[in-house]
Enzyme design. Sequence first.
Site, PDB file in Angstrom:
ATOM      1  N   CYS A   1       0.694  -1.216  -0.013  1.00 40.19           N
ATOM      2  CA  CYS A   1      -0.208   0.033   0.053  1.00 40.19           C
ATOM      3  C   CYS A   1       0.751   1.253  -0.029  1.00 40.19           C
ATOM      4  O   CYS A   1       0.738   2.364  -0.563  1.00 40.19           O
ATOM      5  CB  CYS A   1      -1.049  -0.128   1.201  1.00 40.19           C
ATOM      6  SG  CYS A   1      -0.175   0.010   2.723  1.00 40.19           S
TER       7      CYS A   1
ATOM      8  N   HIS B   1      -2.641   1.563   6.898  1.00 34.65           N
ATOM      9  CA  HIS B   1      -2.923   1.638   5.527  1.00 34.65           C
ATOM     10  C   HIS B   1      -2.550   2.696   5.033  1.00 34.65           C
ATOM     11  O   HIS B   1      -2.947   3.965   5.553  1.00 34.65           O
ATOM     12  CB  HIS B   1      -4.480   0.944   5.141  1.00 34.65           C
ATOM     13  CG  HIS B   1      -4.734   0.990   3.673  1.00 34.65           C
ATOM     14  ND1 HIS B   1      -3.871   0.538   2.745  1.00 34.65           N
ATOM     15  CD2 HIS B   1      -5.831   1.478   2.990  1.00 34.65           C
ATOM     16  CE1 HIS B   1      -4.379   0.775   1.377  1.00 34.65           C
ATOM     17  NE2 HIS B   1      -5.518   1.344   1.750  1.00 34.65           N
TER      18      HIS B   1
ATOM     19  N   ASP C   1      -7.274   5.851  -3.604  1.00 30.50           N
ATOM     20  CA  ASP C   1      -6.358   4.823  -3.133  1.00 30.50           C
ATOM     21  C   ASP C   1      -6.113   3.590  -4.399  1.00 30.50           C
ATOM     22  O   ASP C   1      -7.065   3.183  -4.823  1.00 30.50           O
ATOM     23  CB  ASP C   1      -7.187   4.168  -2.142  1.00 30.50           C
ATOM     24  CG  ASP C   1      -6.497   2.997  -1.434  1.00 30.50           C
ATOM     25  OD1 ASP C   1      -5.310   2.568  -1.663  1.00 30.50           O
ATOM     26  OD2 ASP C   1      -6.838   2.531  -0.294  1.00 30.50           O
TER      27      ASP C   1
END
Length: 719
Positions: free
Chosen positions: A298, A357, A380
Amino acid sequence: MPFPNLDFYSCIQLQNSRQCNLSFPTSSEVRSVEFDFEKNNAAHQTRGVSSSSPILRRGQPFTITLHLNRTFQERSDTLDLITETGPSPSEASGTRAVFRVSGPPVRSSWSAAVQNSSSSSVTLSVTSPANASIGKYSLKIQASKGTPQISALGEFILLFNPWCAADSVFLANEDERQEYVMSEHGFVYQGTSEHIEATPWDFGQFEADIVHICLELLDVSPKHRKNPGLDCSRRSDPSYVGRVVSAMVNCVDDRGIINGRWDGVYYDGFSPSRWNGSVDILRRWFSCGCQPVKYGQCWVFAAVMCTVMRCLGIPTRPVTNYDSAHDTDGNLTIDEFYTLRYGMKVKESNDSMWNFHVWVESWMARPDLPAGYEGWQVLDPTPQEKSEGVHCCGPAPVKAILEGDTDLKYDVAFVFAEVNADKVCWVVKPDGTMIRDSSDIKTIGKNISTKAVGSSEREDITHLYKYPEGSVKERAVFEKAIQRGSRILKNMLEHSDSYQITKGVQLNFVQETHAVSGKEIAVTLVMFNNSETAKSLTLNINAQVMLYTGRPTCQIWSRRVTAKIGPNTETEFPVSIAYSQYGRILRHSNTVKLTAIAVEDGGSCETSFTEKNVVVSNPELLLEVSGEPVQYQPMMAEVTFFNPLLEPLTDCTMSLTGSGLLFKTIDTCVGTLGPQLRVRLQIPFTPTKTGSRMLTVGFNSDQFCDIKAYTSVTINPPK
């Protein structure tokens, strides 16, 4: 495995020369063209991108000088300019414009005016509209005197303009523009909510070839291949561009940049934590024919997206959410299961709670939404769930997440769950039956972090995403979200209150000293009997290596003991895990999960449970620079590392990265470093850009992975 040499700088420079050299004769009408690169690029805040290419920002004038083969007569001569972008430019789509020099100004249109002229030359001031599509443009001229003929003047690149008040990415604060558009380095936050770690990252968005790579990224996207004209016309909208980039940074549905992997197996590529910056990744992808780079997780996805968005002119920052929920079934509940016999975490659900995250926020207007949702938007690129059939996420207005407006686009409900879901712990008995041990609404969504403007400090922005836990406003947001009828919130009321059984015995892990790799992990389990009767307990304590995504990889230590504890009495049980038990396993993840389950002997069989994530830090790596910090003057980087083990470190390498200081990563093979020995390495480098710069070094070996250090240096212009 060292990085290969990716020295195609000369190729890019040649490409720029072919595209942007405007001094060649173009027709009988125009003898040559001068484009004042230095002046234009400085005015457009793109001097750092390139000093030999016209890279401009929309909504802002630029100048060109035309040298003609005849005398220019301003009153009688009429000149039409033509700008085109995309494979099939058209005026209807806004990708082609024809406009007269010194003609009547038209709102939201291209325009040009004579700035000054002489007998055979004319300097024009050309202004693009603030809503023009970004990308590569051709510039042409059509003179009406004599036989009308269209002549090519050259090409330029147009970017978003956060300095222009009419641009949808306008950011009013100059310090924020410098941080979120111009800064080529920063931090990505990792670790856990109890142990936040700042990882240096080199964004490098102004390296000479990166803008061309970023535009190539748009051109190889499925949307462009399906309908190039429509795609280019929609590049005027930062929301649209953000969704395309979010999808293209991962490679799940397309020829994206990064191949994600979370299982710890990276033999055919690089571990995600090996990367020091975005430039190496983008160049690898580009030079290999737009094939995905292995591997990322991530923070790598988010950091590379930050580079692309800043390069295109959209203010962007990486953001880390700690104890982040990945709610796959849409009920805002993350279930975790632990065995009664061993206290081990087991995988019984597709839901997970990540230690952290990372996504990005980009600043933009949202004319597609009701008023009030402009500003920071979550995007994202990590491929978790599909959005409109594609693995992308956002832009989701941070304001909508805060207010529980989960029916707004894009993907607000998913991000809302990441910061607001409930965590429920279950104890699984040997016969398969389960005991609901606890439910907590306060665990998920903590310490939401980004780098502070103009400093190396961390800024906590949790308040932008959620009201204080348990406050009246927070509960009102929950009720509002439920009333909006989002699928993901249907079971909210069932799990909206904290649930905790009152237990006679309470457990808690206490860690007094921070864990460092190479040394033992020392933690104390504290047990307190808050009842009026003595307790006989069977205690199962377990340690597992965990991926940061909350998935267990293997067990490294366990104990089962019996204990008696008197009424209203506290007792302690020391937990000690030697390096020999975790060192070879803790390679690409630095988290150890400790769990303890106490079962009361006798008829009640009451259980008590506790857990703790322990971050194991790497040994210290030192980086210093010496020499006069002046552009084009040689300097020296000195890297020092001490082997704390009683065994040699094998296959040791060091990688040095720094935009504006080095054109490409410098990889050095150190070989074997003996037990408790120190290595000191000196690496010369020559800065090519002025201003604040960051130099980052990474150390790797078979025993220690991805140890990083950084130092900041301000490079002055030559005297």
